[in-house]
Design a protein around this motif. Structure first.
Motif, PDB file in Angstrom:
ATOM      1  N   ARG A  25      42.862  -9.220  -2.887  1.00 26.20           N
ATOM      2  CA  ARG A  25      44.270  -8.968  -3.189  1.00 26.20           C
ATOM      3  C   ARG A  25      44.437  -7.644  -3.920  1.00 26.20           C
ATOM      4  NH1 ARG A  25      44.562 -14.597  -3.855  1.00 26.20           N
ATOM      5  NH2 ARG A  25      44.173 -14.483  -6.089  1.00 26.20           N
ATOM      6  N   ALA A  26      43.466  -7.295  -4.761  1.00 27.37           N
ATOM      7  CA  ALA A  26      43.531  -6.014  -5.463  1.00 27.37           C
ATOM      8  C   ALA A  26      43.508  -4.859  -4.467  1.00 27.37           C
ATOM      9  CB  ALA A  26      42.372  -5.890  -6.449  1.00 27.37           C
ATOM     10  N   ARG A  27      42.726  -5.003  -3.385  1.00 25.44           N
ATOM     11  CA  ARG A  27      42.680  -3.948  -2.369  1.00 25.44           C
ATOM     12  C   ARG A  27      44.007  -3.861  -1.613  1.00 25.44           C
ATOM     13  NH1 ARG A  27      37.467  -6.121  -1.536  1.00 25.44           N
ATOM     14  NH2 ARG A  27      38.082  -7.103   0.446  1.00 25.44           N
ATOM     15  N   VAL A  28      44.629  -5.005  -1.361  1.00 24.75           N
ATOM     16  CA  VAL A  28      45.935  -5.011  -0.700  1.00 24.75           C
ATOM     17  C   VAL A  28      46.966  -4.302  -1.576  1.00 24.75           C
ATOM     18  CG1 VAL A  28      47.847  -6.477   0.072  1.00 24.75           C
ATOM     19  CG2 VAL A  28      45.489  -7.090   0.659  1.00 24.75           C
ATOM     20  N   LEU A  29      46.980  -4.634  -2.861  1.00 23.36           N
ATOM     21  CA  LEU A  29      47.930  -4.003  -3.776  1.00 23.36           C
ATOM     22  C   LEU A  29      47.662  -2.511  -3.911  1.00 23.36           C
ATOM     23  CD1 LEU A  29      48.039  -6.771  -6.524  1.00 23.36           C
ATOM     24  CD2 LEU A  29      49.931  -6.094  -5.031  1.00 23.36           C
ATOM     25  N   ALA A  30      46.391  -2.143  -3.931  1.00 23.55           N
ATOM     26  CA  ALA A  30      46.036  -0.724  -4.045  1.00 23.55           C
ATOM     27  C   ALA A  30      46.525   0.055  -2.831  1.00 23.55           C
ATOM     28  CB  ALA A  30      44.524  -0.575  -4.203  1.00 23.55           C
ATOM     29  N   ALA A  31      46.474  -0.574  -1.658  1.00 26.28           N
ATOM     30  CA  ALA A  31      46.934   0.092  -0.442  1.00 26.28           C
ATOM     31  C   ALA A  31      48.439   0.339  -0.467  1.00 26.28           C
ATOM     32  CB  ALA A  31      46.563  -0.747   0.784  1.00 26.28           C
ATOM     33  N   LEU A  32      49.158  -0.468  -1.246  1.00 14.39           N
ATOM     34  CA  LEU A  32      50.614  -0.334  -1.336  1.00 14.39           C
ATOM     35  C   LEU A  32      51.062   0.454  -2.561  1.00 14.39           C
ATOM     36  CD1 LEU A  32      51.581  -4.023  -0.440  1.00 14.39           C
ATOM     37  CD2 LEU A  32      51.819  -2.025   1.054  1.00 14.39           C
ATOM     38  N   ALA A  33      50.118   0.892  -3.379  1.00 17.98           N
ATOM     39  CA  ALA A  33      50.454   1.453  -4.683  1.00 17.98           C
ATOM     40  C   ALA A  33      51.141   2.805  -4.613  1.00 17.98           C
ATOM     41  CB  ALA A  33      49.195   1.561  -5.547  1.00 17.98           C
ATOM     42  N   ASP A  34      51.152   3.450  -3.455  1.00 17.85           N
ATOM     43  CA  ASP A  34      51.835   4.741  -3.350  1.00 17.85           C
ATOM     44  C   ASP A  34      53.260   4.598  -2.852  1.00 17.85           C
ATOM     45  OD1 ASP A  34      51.446   4.085  -0.726  1.00 17.85           O
ATOM     46  OD2 ASP A  34      50.363   5.902  -0.175  1.00 17.85           O
ATOM     47  N   GLY A  35      53.765   3.343  -2.802  1.00 20.12           N
ATOM     48  CA  GLY A  35      55.160   3.110  -2.458  1.00 20.12           C
ATOM     49  C   GLY A  35      55.441   2.936  -0.984  1.00 20.12           C
ATOM     50  N   ARG A  36      54.401   2.991  -0.133  1.00 22.56           N
ATOM     51  CA  ARG A  36      54.623   2.852   1.308  1.00 22.56           C
ATOM     52  C   ARG A  36      54.935   1.413   1.694  1.00 22.56           C
ATOM     53  NH1 ARG A  36      49.316   4.619   3.970  1.00 22.56           N
ATOM     54  NH2 ARG A  36      48.502   3.521   2.151  1.00 22.56           N
ATOM     55  N   SER A  37      55.588   1.260   2.844  1.00 21.03           N
ATOM     56  CA  SER A  37      55.750  -0.044   3.481  1.00 21.03           C
ATOM     57  C   SER A  37      54.760  -0.104   4.636  1.00 21.03           C
ATOM     58  CB  SER A  37      57.181  -0.219   4.008  1.00 21.03           C
ATOM     59  OG  SER A  37      58.112  -0.234   2.958  1.00 21.03           O
ATOM     60  N   LEU A  38      53.903  -1.120   4.638  1.00 21.68           N
ATOM     61  CA  LEU A  38      52.854  -1.209   5.642  1.00 21.68           C
ATOM     62  C   LEU A  38      52.887  -2.567   6.333  1.00 21.68           C
ATOM     63  CD1 LEU A  38      49.846   0.365   3.682  1.00 21.68           C
ATOM     64  CD2 LEU A  38      51.330   1.489   5.356  1.00 21.68           C
ATOM     65  N   ALA A  39      52.541  -2.553   7.618  1.00 13.23           N
ATOM     66  CA  ALA A  39      52.421  -3.795   8.373  1.00 13.23           C
ATOM     67  C   ALA A  39      51.166  -4.534   7.942  1.00 13.23           C
ATOM     68  CB  ALA A  39      52.366  -3.491   9.866  1.00 13.23           C
ATOM     69  N   ALA A  40      51.148  -5.843   8.157  1.00 11.07           N
ATOM     70  CA  ALA A  40      50.000  -6.659   7.761  1.00 11.07           C
ATOM     71  C   ALA A  40      48.734  -6.198   8.458  1.00 11.07           C
ATOM     72  CB  ALA A  40      50.277  -8.129   8.057  1.00 11.07           C
ATOM     73  N   SER A  41      48.860  -5.760   9.716  1.00  7.85           N
ATOM     74  CA  SER A  41      47.680  -5.311  10.452  1.00  7.85           C
ATOM     75  C   SER A  41      47.082  -4.060   9.834  1.00  7.85           C
ATOM     76  CB  SER A  41      48.053  -5.036  11.919  1.00  7.85           C
ATOM     77  OG  SER A  41      49.079  -4.057  11.998  1.00  7.85           O
TER      78      SER A  41
END
Length: 251
Positions: free
Chosen positions: A20-36
């Motif tokens: 979950r920390a990696r998922v949050l880190a991937a979103l930490a720059d404010g982007r909206s990303l698809a689950a894939s």
């Protein structure tokens, strides 16, 4: 019955899981990303990613937006990124087992996004330059971005000793930032964080977000690869920061 004290442990557990920390880190720059996309960046299966996203949504840490058949996820707000910055200050560094990992860590300390504004050495240097140029002014008589007494380490400042300076309009205007337009939005115009890697203040809030957008539009900074919060200071950025603000930084 009224609720008791905040259950910090329940929320902390969501950040404690490495996946979950990696998922949050991937979103930490404010982007909206698809689950894939998140699955690829976090190194998870589609099923595992969906399970983690469901827990994060239930806790109010991420939101989802539908676009056609797809769902795009993003952090619920800058406060989530601020929690991650705070945890980063106290977390032990991950073992560096390759040159690539070492380079990545160094890049994050130099320049990164904290949700939607600049942090790291670059973010602190730009904030200090704005203070020197009169675009910002210190209200406590300390003409510096250094940490003040009582500032919590690596955290947004609940109160800050800054206001717009007499040169705010021309300085920000020269970068294409309309201060009055940003002021009219619901988001606070000026906010500041105590940078976890530099231990000095960097500009956040609506004006900090617009400044980051402007610097990218001008070609001063570039986003690195997907999943990487670090930003790259371009050759043009090095020249312009030196010429306009006297900021000397190596890329």
């Amino acid at each position: 019955m009224t609720g008791g004290d905040a259950d910090i442990a329940a929320t902390a557990a969501l950040f404690a899981d490495p996946a979950r920390a990696r998922v949050l880190a991937a979103l930490a720059d404010g982007r909206s990303l698809a689950a894939s996309v998140l699955a690829g960046e976090a190194g998870l299966s589609a099923q595992g990613t969906s399970a983690h996203l469901a827990k994060l949504r239930e806790a109010g840490l991420v939101t989802v937006e539908r676009s056609g058949r797809h769902r795009f996820y993003r952090l619920a707000g800058p406060e989530v990124a601020e929690v991650m910055e705070t945890l980063a200050r106290f977390a032990p560094p991950q073992p560096v087992r390759s040159l690539k990992a070492g380079t990545r860590a160094q890049a994050l300390r130099f320049a990164r996004t904290c949700y939607d504004h600049l942090a790291g050495r670059l973010g602190v240097a730009v904030t200090s330059a704005l203070l020197e140029a009169g675009a910002l002014a210190a209200t406590d008589g300390v003409r510096s971005t250094r940490r003040r007494e009582g500032d919590r380490l690596s955290a947004p400042l609940t109160t800050h000793p800054y206001t717009l300076g007499p040169e705010a309009q021309p300085v920000f205007g020269s970068l294409g930032v309309d201060v009055d337009a940003v002021r009219r939005r619901k988001r606070p115009l000026l906010r500041f964080c105590l940078d976890w890697s530099e231990q000095r203040h960097h500009l956040a809030g609506g004006l900090g977000a617009e400044l980051a957008v402007a610097m990218e539009r001008l070609g001063w900074i570039e986003r690195r690869a997907p999943g990487h919060r670090a930003v790259r200071l371009t050759d043009r950025g090095i020249i312009e920061l030196d010429a306009r603000f006297g900021v000397t930084l190596a890329a």
